[in-house]
Write an enzyme that holds these catalytic residues in place. Structure first.
Site, PDB file in Angstrom:
ATOM      1  N   LYS A  22       0.774  -1.140  -0.142  1.00 23.51           N
ATOM      2  CA  LYS A  22       0.042  -0.009   0.263  1.00 23.51           C
ATOM      3  C   LYS A  22       0.716   1.252  -0.031  1.00 23.51           C
ATOM      4  O   LYS A  22       0.666   2.171  -0.833  1.00 23.51           O
ATOM      5  CB  LYS A  22      -0.752  -0.045   1.154  1.00 23.51           C
ATOM      6  N   ARG A  92      -3.009   3.395   8.519  1.00 24.25           N
ATOM      7  CA  ARG A  92      -3.365   2.074   7.782  1.00 24.25           C
ATOM      8  C   ARG A  92      -2.368   1.267   7.589  1.00 24.25           C
ATOM      9  O   ARG A  92      -1.081   1.620   7.438  1.00 24.25           O
ATOM     10  CB  ARG A  92      -3.641   2.540   6.378  1.00 24.25           C
ATOM     11  N   GLY A 101      -8.062  -6.979   4.568  1.00 22.18           N
ATOM     12  CA  GLY A 101      -8.936  -7.000   5.714  1.00 22.18           C
ATOM     13  C   GLY A 101      -8.392  -7.706   6.871  1.00 22.18           C
ATOM     14  O   GLY A 101      -8.835  -7.871   7.972  1.00 22.18           O
ATOM     15  N   MET A 103      -5.634  -6.679   8.468  1.00 20.40           N
ATOM     16  CA  MET A 103      -4.863  -5.655   9.490  1.00 20.40           C
ATOM     17  C   MET A 103      -5.666  -4.650   9.555  1.00 20.40           C
ATOM     18  O   MET A 103      -6.731  -4.477   8.815  1.00 20.40           O
ATOM     19  CB  MET A 103      -3.635  -5.210   8.996  1.00 20.40           C
ATOM     20  N   ARG A 336      -3.992  -1.329  -6.199  1.00 19.97           N
ATOM     21  CA  ARG A 336      -3.088  -2.688  -6.194  1.00 19.97           C
ATOM     22  C   ARG A 336      -3.610  -3.557  -7.395  1.00 19.97           C
ATOM     23  O   ARG A 336      -4.654  -3.298  -7.797  1.00 19.97           O
ATOM     24  CB  ARG A 336      -3.501  -3.448  -4.931  1.00 19.97           C
ATOM     25  N   HIS A 454     -16.416  -8.692   1.491  1.00 28.27           N
ATOM     26  CA  HIS A 454     -15.154  -9.577   1.786  1.00 28.27           C
ATOM     27  C   HIS A 454     -15.516 -10.819   1.370  1.00 28.27           C
ATOM     28  O   HIS A 454     -14.735 -11.518   0.631  1.00 28.27           O
ATOM     29  CB  HIS A 454     -15.112  -9.691   3.560  1.00 28.27           C
ATOM     30  N   GLU A 744       9.881 -48.876 -22.672  1.00 27.65           N
ATOM     31  CA  GLU A 744       9.309 -48.802 -21.294  1.00 27.65           C
ATOM     32  C   GLU A 744      10.025 -49.866 -20.594  1.00 27.65           C
ATOM     33  O   GLU A 744       9.782 -49.945 -19.295  1.00 27.65           O
ATOM     34  CB  GLU A 744       7.730 -48.914 -21.012  1.00 27.65           C
ATOM     35  N   SER A 763       7.558 -44.256 -28.295  1.00 27.98           N
ATOM     36  CA  SER A 763       6.887 -43.475 -27.279  1.00 27.98           C
ATOM     37  C   SER A 763       7.501 -43.900 -25.883  1.00 27.98           C
ATOM     38  O   SER A 763       7.184 -45.353 -25.594  1.00 27.98           O
ATOM     39  CB  SER A 763       5.492 -43.587 -27.496  1.00 27.98           C
ATOM     40  N   THR A 766       6.478 -43.951 -19.344  1.00 28.39           N
ATOM     41  CA  THR A 766       7.409 -43.615 -18.084  1.00 28.39           C
ATOM     42  C   THR A 766       6.787 -44.510 -16.889  1.00 28.39           C
ATOM     43  O   THR A 766       7.698 -44.566 -16.047  1.00 28.39           O
ATOM     44  CB  THR A 766       7.387 -42.089 -17.676  1.00 28.39           C
ATOM     45  N   CYS A 830       4.620 -40.543 -22.984  1.00 29.85           N
ATOM     46  CA  CYS A 830       3.621 -40.585 -22.315  1.00 29.85           C
ATOM     47  C   CYS A 830       3.493 -41.069 -21.145  1.00 29.85           C
ATOM     48  O   CYS A 830       4.548 -41.647 -20.669  1.00 29.85           O
ATOM     49  CB  CYS A 830       2.333 -41.454 -23.345  1.00 29.85           C
ATOM     50  N   TYR A 850       6.997 -34.900 -28.835  1.00 30.60           N
ATOM     51  CA  TYR A 850       5.579 -34.608 -28.270  1.00 30.60           C
ATOM     52  C   TYR A 850       5.497 -35.166 -26.897  1.00 30.60           C
ATOM     53  O   TYR A 850       6.537 -35.940 -26.614  1.00 30.60           O
ATOM     54  CB  TYR A 850       4.327 -34.888 -28.988  1.00 30.60           C
TER      55      TYR A 850
HETATM   56  P1  ADP Z   1      -7.658  -1.970   3.624  1.00 36.81           P
HETATM   57  O1  ADP Z   1      -6.183  -2.487   3.501  1.00 36.81           O
HETATM   58  O2  ADP Z   1      -8.451  -3.029   4.597  1.00 36.81           O
HETATM   59  O3  ADP Z   1      -8.244  -2.057   2.413  1.00 36.81           O
HETATM   60  P2  ADP Z   1      -7.160   0.695   4.027  1.00 36.81           P
HETATM   61  O4  ADP Z   1      -5.911   1.285   4.845  1.00 36.81           O
HETATM   62  O5  ADP Z   1      -7.207   0.872   2.621  1.00 36.81           O
HETATM   63  O6  ADP Z   1      -7.449  -0.694   4.589  1.00 36.81           O
HETATM   64  O7  ADP Z   1      -8.287   1.550   4.747  1.00 36.81           O
HETATM   65  C1  ADP Z   1      -9.660   1.321   4.648  1.00 36.81           C
HETATM   66  C2  ADP Z   1     -10.500   2.450   4.378  1.00 36.81           C
HETATM   67  O8  ADP Z   1     -10.327   3.630   4.966  1.00 36.81           O
HETATM   68  C3  ADP Z   1     -10.322   2.821   2.828  1.00 36.81           C
HETATM   69  O9  ADP Z   1     -10.986   1.965   1.949  1.00 36.81           O
HETATM   70  C4  ADP Z   1     -10.462   4.277   2.860  1.00 36.81           C
HETATM   71  O10 ADP Z   1     -11.985   4.401   2.364  1.00 36.81           O
HETATM   72  C5  ADP Z   1     -10.402   4.508   4.167  1.00 36.81           C
HETATM   73  N1  ADP Z   1      -9.368   5.559   4.290  1.00 36.81           N
HETATM   74  C6  ADP Z   1      -8.213   5.155   4.392  1.00 36.81           C
HETATM   75  N2  ADP Z   1      -7.338   6.185   4.592  1.00 36.81           N
HETATM   76  C7  ADP Z   1      -8.140   7.454   4.158  1.00 36.81           C
HETATM   77  C8  ADP Z   1      -7.956   8.773   4.151  1.00 36.81           C
HETATM   78  N3  ADP Z   1      -6.632   9.236   4.326  1.00 36.81           N
HETATM   79  N4  ADP Z   1      -8.908   9.546   4.024  1.00 36.81           N
HETATM   80  C9  ADP Z   1     -10.311   8.981   3.891  1.00 36.81           C
HETATM   81  N5  ADP Z   1     -10.357   7.682   3.902  1.00 36.81           N
HETATM   82  C10 ADP Z   1      -9.267   6.853   4.132  1.00 36.81           C
HETATM   83 MG    MG Z   2      -7.847  -0.641   1.296  1.00 36.74          MG
HETATM   84 MG    MG Z   3      -9.761  -2.932   6.351  1.00 32.87          MG
END
Ligand code: ADP
Ligand code: MG
Ligand code: MG
Length: 875
Positions: A22, A92, A101, A103, A336, A454, A744, A763, A766, A830, A850
């Site tokens: 990120k 973040r 989701g 961390m 990403r 999720h 063979e 052929s 194996t 084969c 082949y």
């Molecule tokens: P994850 O890795 O679970 O996607 P993020 O770090 O992307 O977590 O954060 C989750 C959400 O928080 C993001 O989808 C975004 O909408 C919101 N967010 C994160 N940073 C900011 C920011 N600087 N301003 C506004 N919203 C934010």
């Molecule tokens: Mg995110």
């Molecule tokens: Mg999250």
């Protein structure tokens, strides 16, 4: 002094290891000049240091963080705790590999009892300000201080109930104010601690919490399932807040640059007006499809679209992008490489290639074997499906079809799976705690959430079929029951789930294997250009042959005729053949058998549609066909009109101590030439008739198994050829045909030069070659091999990965000897081991034409050959 902190303007996408995915991408986007809120990253090294030192941030780190906050203040004109212009940030997590989701994120950090008033005044929107504050209290409480989120949610629910309201957005400023003070009480009551008012304290605590979360159970489980090392650590990104919950010209959303289910080009995603953070993915309010943004906020939509294209070109891959619009201004919060289905992967890479974003070599190298495998997902039998009515419909989140028993929790699902059941996980929505339950399920069904929820994202990533947002479904987890109107889903209820249409049915619908694969055809054309070695199919039934052709076989490398005798009436005829006492009796049975064999071969040639087809003459380990005990002898005797004693005597006579080394392959052809003659006639007659009817050119390839000697082979070839010639002469036909042999047995490798004087092709079988080179019985090997694998004596099972040092060396000898005598000799391999990627790495270096494997492994084998060829030419 070690650097623990980097500003976004100082990093780049190459630094995923240090800054996390990120952080590296936020830096890269900043470098590209995209509208990214300002911020900085505390490195993964800081995380590892923190974890190594009793969860303490060292003084140097703290000092560097404080310095970066000061820089942030300079750039934004906002400072922590300021009474005019307070700085608010998000905290973040982000590790090297995306762990959606896993961390936790804290938003609106920097708010306290004073700055919330400033925010209310500045925004002229107290409702907004208090909503932000309560979110901070809630996230901080949950993520940093471990107060259960449901405790917070319960307060909101209670308040809504008391006020007679249904939705969060109906709550007023005063309501949120009340919630804020209730939350603060909750802190004191549950953890005996006040919410820290100083923003820098909040920040250090939040950073520590993110670092600590690297080792929470959810994160560990995720890493284990996805094979991610525990030693990477996570980075923390601190970033100025932007607000999507500022009113009707604000919003937040998630967009994929292409459809993650199908791979189709065009933006795909969802957004919510007047919402913050995870509202979209949490499935709390139902978001709108991204296309609607073009109507709600056309300028911002156009800008977003342009950014999506730019990012996709830059990263040369489909992107998953998070954005927020604050009072009409667009911000990009994350990008990403997007998770997608295997099918989508193929389409996306092919499209990127045809759009000239990636070249051919990159296309070949970027597709993985698992993508090919999973793109061959099953679907429901169309005919049966047409007659069934779904009782429930939702969003088709991850394609495929699955049948299983409903379970309502990850634990129940895991237990049921352990009992051997096929499981459908049914939930209101899923969260990271459910990962293990999802992993063991055939399908995931949820009542809430959208295409980026999720459940949808995780299931797609794992290649598991999923239907989400089934609004008619009510799930009561505690009661282990789901209701749809009057219908009930209970624990164990069998469901059929169609992840490609979003429809769900009661009971079982039979599954159908893959039949059409447009992307594969294109890919085969490309792979073919790079690899000299082609791939054929091991197949003999019309269905398997057709599957082989669909999956890109260039021909049939091995059609095993003994497999055509396992059917009941034929088995009887075959038994009659081997139990016959006289040539006359044998010839009588053979006449009957020839009719059915010819029909088999005609079907085969039709299914192969003119492609090269190697038919192997009978290679029956006799014991597989003989009656196994007295009662079977009795039965056979009755069926054949013989006496029990006759059958018994004959069976005993034929019994061998070591059938695998016994009366097999062409040894049968030496003893009873009329059997191979019958087969050869059936092959040639079928080929001629199909060639005439369909206007193909068919060159039958007749393969003689188990050869050990040139004289032996010449003799059997002579008999076979005599039968073929007699037929051709009698009917005044001219036909090209080839007669070759399996290699063979070790001796055959050494005398391959002499054999090649009589053979048109080789052929390698194996399986038998491995058995004999290693002196390891095919049928009894697992016990020994497993022990050897455990003890580290073997790196791989030699029946799955060709043993290079022994079997491989033997093959090289045979190839060298054979080619010396007959440079035009066609050589194939084969046997299942040939298709293993590790075997291919070896085989691709050999002078062969082949390999042949079971239909489902063909795409993967051809791709691996192309990759190997590219790697060799790069050297
Ligand atoms: P994850 O890795 O679970 O996607 P993020 O770090 O992307 O977590 O954060 C989750 C959400 O928080 C993001 O989808 C975004 O909408 C919101 N967010 C994160 N940073 C900011 C920011 N600087 N301003 C506004 N919203 C934010
Ligand atoms: Mg995110
Ligand atoms: Mg999250």
């Amino acid at each position: 002094m070690k650097r623990w902190v980097y500003l976004f303007s100082e990093g780049s996408k190459e630094q995923r290891g240090l800054l996390g995915g990120k952080g590296a991408n936020l830096a890269e986007m900043t470098k590209l000049g995209l509208p990214v809120p300002t911020g900085f990253t505390v490195t993964t090294e800081a995380c590892l240091d923190y974890l190594a030192h009793h969860n303490q941030l060292n003084a140097e780190m703290k000092q560097q963080v404080a310095q970066a906050v000061a820089t942030l203040a300079e750039k934004t004109g906002k400072t922590f705790g300021d009474h005019k212009n307070p700085l608010l940030v998000s905290v973040r997590s982000g590790s090297k590999f995306s762990m959606p989701g896993m961390m936790d994120t804290v938003l609106n950090l920097g708010l306290n009892d004073e700055t919330v008033e400033v925010l209310a005044k500045n925004s002229q929107n107290p409702r907004f300000a208090y909503d932000c504050y309560r979110r901070l209290l809630q996230m901080f409480g949950d993520v940093v201080l471990g107060i259960d989120n449901s405790k917070f949610e319960a307060r909101i629910t209670a308040l809504k109930k008391a006020a007679g309201l249904k939705y969060d957005n109906e709550l007023t400023a005063d309501h949120w104010k009340r919630i804020v003070s209730e939350y603060k009480e909750l802190y004191v009551k549950t953890i005996h601690r006040e919410f820290p008012q100083d923003p820098i304290d909040q920040l250090y605590l939040a950073i520590e919490a993110v670092f600590g979360s690297w080792n929470n159970q959810r994160a560990k489980t995720y890493r284990r399932i996805h094979n991610i090392s525990d030693d990477l650590g996570t980075a923390v990104n601190i970033q100025e807040m932007v607000f999507g919950n500022f009113g009707e010209t604000s919003g937040t959303g998630v967009v994929f640059t292409r459809n993650p289910s199908t791979g189709e080009a065009g933006l795909f995603g969802e957004y919510l007006i007047n919402a913050q953070g995870e509202d979209v993915v949490a499935g709390v309010r139902t978001p709108k499809p991204i296309k609607v943004l073009a109507e709600d906020l056309p300028d911002q939509y156009a800008q977003l679209k342009a950014i999506c294209e730019k990012l996709e070109r830059h990263y040369r891959d489909m992107q998953d992008i998070e954005f927020t619009i604050e009072r009409g201004k667009l911000f990009i919060l994350q990008t990403r490489n997007g998770k997608r289905t295997a099918k989508a992967t193929l389409k996306i890479l092919l499209d990127l290639y045809s759009e000239q974003i990636i070249d051919e070599e990159e296309l070949v190298n970027r597709i993985e074997a698992k993508d090919l495998e999973a793109s061959l997902h099953p679907s429901f039998d169309e005919k049966i499906l047409a007659k069934r009515v779904p009782f429930l419909t939702g969003l088709a989140a991850s394609p495929g079809a699955a049948v299983g028993a409903a379970y309502f929790s990850a634990e129940a699902a895991t237990e049921a799976k352990a009992r051997g059941e096929h499981v459908i996980l049914v939930r209101e929505e899923t969260s990271p705690e459910d990962i293990e339950g999802i992993a063991v399920s055939e399908a995931v069904v949820t009542s809430r959430g959208g295409m980026t929820s999720h459940a949808a994202v995780v299931a797609r990533g794992m290649g598991i079929c999923s239907v989400v947002g089934c609004e008619a479904l009510t799930v009561v987890n505690e009661e282990k029951i789901g209701t749809v109107g009057k219908e009930k889903i209970e624990e164990g209820t069998i469901l059929s789930v169609d992840g490609s249409t979003g429809k769900i049915y009661f009971g079982e619908i039979p599954l159908e294997e893959v039949t059409s694969t447009v992307a594969l055809d294109e890919l085969h054309a490309i792979w073919d250009r790079h690899s000299q070695i082609k791939v054929r199919a091991n197949a003999e039934t019309p269905k398997d042959i057709a599957m082989g052709m669909t999956l890109g076989a260039t021909g049939i490398g091995l059609a095993r005729t003994e497999h055509m005798f396992f059917e009941k009436t034929r088995l009887l005829q075959f038994r009659q053949l081997i139990l016959a006492d006289t040539l006359a009796e044998r010839l009588q049975v053979l006449k009957e058998l020839k009719k059915v064999q010819k029909q088999d071969f005609k079907f085969m040639y039709q299914a192969a549609a003119g492609k090269a087809t190697t038919v192997r003459l009978l290679d029956p380990p006799l014991h597989e066909f003989l009656p196994k005990n007295d009662s079977e002898c009795r039965e056979v005797a009755k069926e054949l009109g013989k006496t029990f004693n006759e059958v018994k005597r004959k069976t005993d006579n034929l019994a061998e101590t070591n059938p695998m080394l016994g009366f097999r392959g062409l040894r049968l052809g030496v003893a009873y030439p009329e059997i191979y003659q019958m087969q050869a006639e059936a092959i040639v007659e079928a080929a001629v008739e199909v060639a005439q009817a369909e206007n193909y050119v068919i060159t039958p390839e007749i393969m003689i198994p188990f050869t050990i000697d040139a004289n032996e082979f010449a003799r059997v070839r002579g008999a076979v050829e005599e039968a073929v010639q007699t037929y051709l002469t009698k009917n005044e036909l001219i036909l090209n045909y080839q007669i070759g042999t399996m290699i063979e047995i070790p001796r055959a490798c050494f005398v391959a030069g002499e054999i090649a004087q009589h053979a048109d092709f080789f052929s390698f079988g194996t399986n038998d070659l491995t058995q004999m080179v290693l002196g390891l019985s095919r049928d009894d090997s697992p016990r020994i091999v497993n022990q050897y694998l455990d003890a580290g004596i073997f790196a791989d099972d030699p029946f799955q990965v060709i043993d290079e040092a022994g079997v491989g060396a033997m093959m090289k000898i045979a190839i060298k000897n054979g080619r010396k005598v007959n440079p035009a000799l066609k050589i194939g391999v084969c046997g299942e081991a040939a298709a293993h990627p590790k075997s291919i790495a070896f085989l691709s270096q050999l002078d062969i034409n082949y390999i042949s494997c079971s239909p489902f492994r063909i795409p993967q084998a051809q791709m691996t050959l192309a990759k190997a060829a590219l790697a060799t030419s790069a050297k």
